[in-house]
Design an enzyme around this catalytic site. Structure first.
Site, PDB file in Angstrom:
ATOM      1  N   ASN A   1       1.223  -2.996   7.906  1.00 24.73           N
ATOM      2  CA  ASN A   1       2.175  -3.806   7.141  1.00 24.73           C
ATOM      3  C   ASN A   1       3.195  -2.945   6.409  1.00 24.73           C
ATOM      4  O   ASN A   1       4.339  -3.346   6.216  1.00 24.73           O
ATOM      5  CB  ASN A   1       1.417  -4.649   6.117  1.00 24.73           C
ATOM      6  CG  ASN A   1       0.708  -5.806   6.759  1.00 24.73           C
ATOM      7  OD1 ASN A   1       1.324  -6.806   7.082  1.00 24.73           O
ATOM      8  ND2 ASN A   1      -0.588  -5.666   6.980  1.00 24.73           N
TER       9      ASN A   1
ATOM     10  N   ALA B   1       0.807  -1.225   0.000  1.00 16.32           N
ATOM     11  CA  ALA B   1       0.000   0.000   0.000  1.00 16.32           C
ATOM     12  C   ALA B   1       0.835   1.268   0.000  1.00 16.32           C
ATOM     13  O   ALA B   1       0.332   2.331   0.362  1.00 16.32           O
ATOM     14  CB  ALA B   1      -0.930  -0.019   1.203  1.00 16.32           C
TER      15      ALA B   1
ATOM     16  N   HIS C   1      -0.124   7.406   3.626  1.00 14.87           N
ATOM     17  CA  HIS C   1       1.207   7.026   4.112  1.00 14.87           C
ATOM     18  C   HIS C   1       2.234   8.022   3.593  1.00 14.87           C
ATOM     19  O   HIS C   1       2.357   8.211   2.373  1.00 14.87           O
ATOM     20  CB  HIS C   1       1.596   5.633   3.610  1.00 14.87           C
ATOM     21  CG  HIS C   1       0.648   4.562   4.026  1.00 14.87           C
ATOM     22  ND1 HIS C   1       0.421   4.233   5.350  1.00 14.87           N
ATOM     23  CD2 HIS C   1      -0.147   3.741   3.299  1.00 14.87           C
ATOM     24  CE1 HIS C   1      -0.464   3.244   5.408  1.00 14.87           C
ATOM     25  NE2 HIS C   1      -0.827   2.945   4.178  1.00 14.87           N
TER      26      HIS C   1
HETATM   27  N1  LIG Z   1       1.380  -5.549   2.516  1.00 15.03           N
HETATM   28  C1  LIG Z   1       0.460  -4.595   2.588  1.00 15.03           C
HETATM   29  O1  LIG Z   1       0.695  -3.422   2.206  1.00 15.03           O
HETATM   30  C2  LIG Z   1      -0.896  -4.923   3.122  1.00 15.03           C
HETATM   31  C3  LIG Z   1      -1.947  -4.029   2.958  1.00 15.03           C
HETATM   32  C4  LIG Z   1      -3.189  -4.379   3.428  1.00 15.03           C
HETATM   33  C5  LIG Z   1      -3.385  -5.574   4.087  1.00 15.03           C
HETATM   34  N2  LIG Z   1      -2.353  -6.417   4.273  1.00 15.03           N
HETATM   35  C6  LIG Z   1      -2.518  -7.687   4.994  1.00 15.03           C
HETATM   36  O2  LIG Z   1      -3.000  -8.685   4.111  1.00 15.03           O
HETATM   37  C7  LIG Z   1      -3.809  -9.623   4.835  1.00 15.03           C
HETATM   38  C8  LIG Z   1      -5.159  -9.763   4.141  1.00 15.03           C
HETATM   39  O3  LIG Z   1      -5.838  -8.512   4.112  1.00 15.03           O
HETATM   40  P1  LIG Z   1      -7.392  -8.446   3.720  1.00 15.03           P
HETATM   41  O4  LIG Z   1      -7.763  -7.021   3.751  1.00 15.03           O
HETATM   42  O5  LIG Z   1      -7.672  -9.271   2.530  1.00 15.03           O
HETATM   43  O6  LIG Z   1      -8.037  -9.149   5.030  1.00 15.03           O
HETATM   44  P2  LIG Z   1      -9.525  -9.693   5.203  1.00 15.03           P
HETATM   45  O7  LIG Z   1      -9.793  -9.650   6.671  1.00 15.03           O
HETATM   46  O8  LIG Z   1     -10.474  -9.021   4.293  1.00 15.03           O
HETATM   47  O9  LIG Z   1      -9.390 -11.229   4.751  1.00 15.03           O
HETATM   48  C9  LIG Z   1      -8.569 -12.135   5.422  1.00 15.03           C
HETATM   49  C10 LIG Z   1      -9.118 -13.543   5.188  1.00 15.03           C
HETATM   50  O10 LIG Z   1      -8.158 -14.457   5.696  1.00 15.03           O
HETATM   51  C11 LIG Z   1      -8.838 -15.470   6.446  1.00 15.03           C
HETATM   52  N3  LIG Z   1      -7.888 -15.981   7.446  1.00 15.03           N
HETATM   53  C12 LIG Z   1      -7.362 -15.328   8.506  1.00 15.03           C
HETATM   54  N4  LIG Z   1      -6.507 -16.122   9.168  1.00 15.03           N
HETATM   55  C13 LIG Z   1      -6.484 -17.321   8.496  1.00 15.03           C
HETATM   56  C14 LIG Z   1      -5.781 -18.529   8.676  1.00 15.03           C
HETATM   57  N5  LIG Z   1      -4.947 -18.714   9.719  1.00 15.03           N
HETATM   58  N6  LIG Z   1      -5.978 -19.538   7.793  1.00 15.03           N
HETATM   59  C15 LIG Z   1      -6.833 -19.372   6.746  1.00 15.03           C
HETATM   60  N7  LIG Z   1      -7.533 -18.231   6.524  1.00 15.03           N
HETATM   61  C16 LIG Z   1      -7.361 -17.217   7.388  1.00 15.03           C
HETATM   62  C17 LIG Z   1     -10.043 -14.771   7.051  1.00 15.03           C
HETATM   63  O11 LIG Z   1     -11.074 -15.695   7.368  1.00 15.03           O
HETATM   64  C18 LIG Z   1     -10.439 -13.813   5.915  1.00 15.03           C
HETATM   65  O12 LIG Z   1     -11.346 -14.415   5.017  1.00 15.03           O
HETATM   66  C19 LIG Z   1      -3.907  -9.090   6.270  1.00 15.03           C
HETATM   67  O13 LIG Z   1      -2.963  -9.724   7.106  1.00 15.03           O
HETATM   68  C20 LIG Z   1      -3.553  -7.627   6.115  1.00 15.03           C
HETATM   69  O14 LIG Z   1      -2.990  -7.069   7.299  1.00 15.03           O
HETATM   70  C21 LIG Z   1      -1.130  -6.126   3.783  1.00 15.03           C
END
Ligand SMILES: NC(=O)c1ccc[n+]([C@@H]2O[C@H](COP(=O)([O-])OP(=O)(O)OC[C@H]3O[C@@H](n4cnc5c(N)ncnc54)[C@H](O)[C@@H]3O)[C@@H](O)[C@H]2O)c1
Length: 254
Positions: free
Chosen positions: A177, A121, A205
Site C-alpha cells: 500500500n 506505514a 521502506h
Molecule cells: N496504508 C498502509 O500503509 C497499510 C499498511 C498495512 C496494511 N494496509 C491495508 O489495510 C487493510 C487491513 O490490514 P490488516 O492488517 O488489518 O488486515 P487483516 O487481514 O488483519 O484484517 C482484515 C479484515 O478485513 C476483513 N475483510 C476482508 N475483506 C472484507 C470485505 N470485503 N468485507 C468485510 N470485511 C472484510 C477480514 O475478514 C479481516 O478480518 C489491508 O487491505 C492492508 O493491505 C494498509
C-alpha cells in the site's frame, strides 16, 4: 464523531484499543467484517455493536474507517460516499486503478464526502507532497520484508519485484500500500523494488526523491503487527493520529 469500522483484523484491533471517546469525542460504534465472529469479538472488546447489515452502520455514522482489503474498497466505497459519509481508507492500493479513482472522486465530490488516505506505514509523505509540483524528477521506493511477512520460505535474499507501483499493487495487493500512497501523493507511478530478506525482522521502506528542491531519503523500519506480519504498527498508528486530528485547531505539518 460516530465511526464505523469495516474489516476487524490487525489494524482495526490496534485502533479500537487505543481510541477512547475522550479523544475529541471519537465514538467507534459499529464493526463490520465478512467474518462476523471477528466483528463480534472486536465489538464486545470495544463496547460497540457488530453489524451483519452494512446499512445499519451507514444510517448512523459520520465516518467509515476501512481496514479490510482493496476489493472491499471497490465494492463498498461508492455506496458509503453516495450517502455523503466521509471515509478513511487503509487499502490504498485500490486507488491505483485510474478508472476507479475517477469514479470515486466524482461520487465523493457530488455528495460532499471526503476521502482520507493516511500516510500509513511510511515516513516522508509530507516532503513528497510539498515538492510534488516542483519538478520532482525521480521518486523510488525499496521495500525489504521478511519471508514470513510475504508468505514465503527462503534462506537467501531475493528481489521479488522491480517495476512500477501500479503493477506492484496488482501483484501484492495486501503488501505494498505504501507504493500507492507515495504515487498518489506525488501523482507519479513511482519505481518500486520489493526484496524478501531473511535477515530482517521488520518491514523496511526506503524512499528517495530528487528534484528542483534537492533530494531526500527516508528509511522507515517498522515493527510488524503480531496479528498480521504483512502489516506494520505504524500503519495503524497513523490512522489513529489522523482520526484524532480532525478537530485540531492548530495543525502542524501537512
Ligand atoms: N496504508 C498502509 O500503509 C497499510 C499498511 C498495512 C496494511 N494496509 C491495508 O489495510 C487493510 C487491513 O490490514 P490488516 O492488517 O488489518 O488486515 P487483516 O487481514 O488483519 O484484517 C482484515 C479484515 O478485513 C476483513 N475483510 C476482508 N475483506 C472484507 C470485505 N470485503 N468485507 C468485510 N470485511 C472484510 C477480514 O475478514 C479481516 O478480518 C489491508 O487491505 C492492508 O493491505 C494498509
Amino acid at each position: 464523531m460516530k465511526v464505523g469500522i469495516i474489516g476487524c483484523g490487525a489494524i482495526a484491533n490496534i485502533i479500537a484499543s487505543r481510541i477512547v471517546p475522550e479523544d475529541n469525542g471519537i465514538d467507534i460504534k459499529y464493526f463490520f467484517d465478512k467474518d462476523i465472529e471477528r466483528a463480534e469479538n472486536l465489538a464486545s472488546f470495544a463496547g460497540g455493536v457488530a453489524v451483519l447489515d452494512l446499512d445499519k452502520m451507514l444510517n448512523d455514522v459520520d465516518l467509515v474507517l476501512e481496514c479490510a482489503s482493496p476489493s472491499s474498497v471497490k465494492l463498498l466505497a461508492p455506496k458509503i460516499l453516495e450517502k455523503g459519509i466521509d471515509m478513511i481508507v487503509m487499502s490504498i492500493g485500490a486507488f491505483m486503478d485510474k478508472e476507479f479513482y475517477t469514479k470515486i472522486h466524482d461520487i465523493a465530490k457530488e455528495n460532499n464526502a471526503h476521502i482520507h488516505l493516511p500516510s500509513g506505514a511510511v515516513v516522508g509523505l509530507d516532503g513528497i507532497k510539498a515538492v510534488a509540483d516542483f519538478n520532482l524528477e525521480e521518486v523510488s521506493l525499496t521495500t525489504r520484508k521478511s519471508p514470513k511477512s510475504l508468505g514465503r520460505d527462503m534462506d537467501v535474499e531475493e528481489v521479488l519485484f522491480e517495476g512500477k507501483a501500479s503493477e506492484a499493487v496488482k501483484e501484492f495487493p495486501l503488501n505494498i500500500n505504501v507504493a500507492a500512497t507515495i504515487s498518489l501523493a506525488c501523482n507519479q507511478d513511482i519505481n518500486v523494488k520489493i526484496i524478501v530478506d531473511p535477515k530482517v525482522d521488520r518491514n523496511v521502506h526506503e524512499i528517495t526523491a530528487k528534484g528542483d528542491f534537492g533530494e531526500f531519503k527516508t528509511i522507515t523500519m517498522n515493527y510488524p503487527c503480531s496479528a498480521n506480519p504483512k502489516t506494520s504498527m505504524l500503519a495503524a498508528i497513523s490512522a489513529i493520529k489522523l482520526l484524532k486530528s480532525f478537530n485540531e485547531t492548530i495543525s502542524v505539518g501537512l
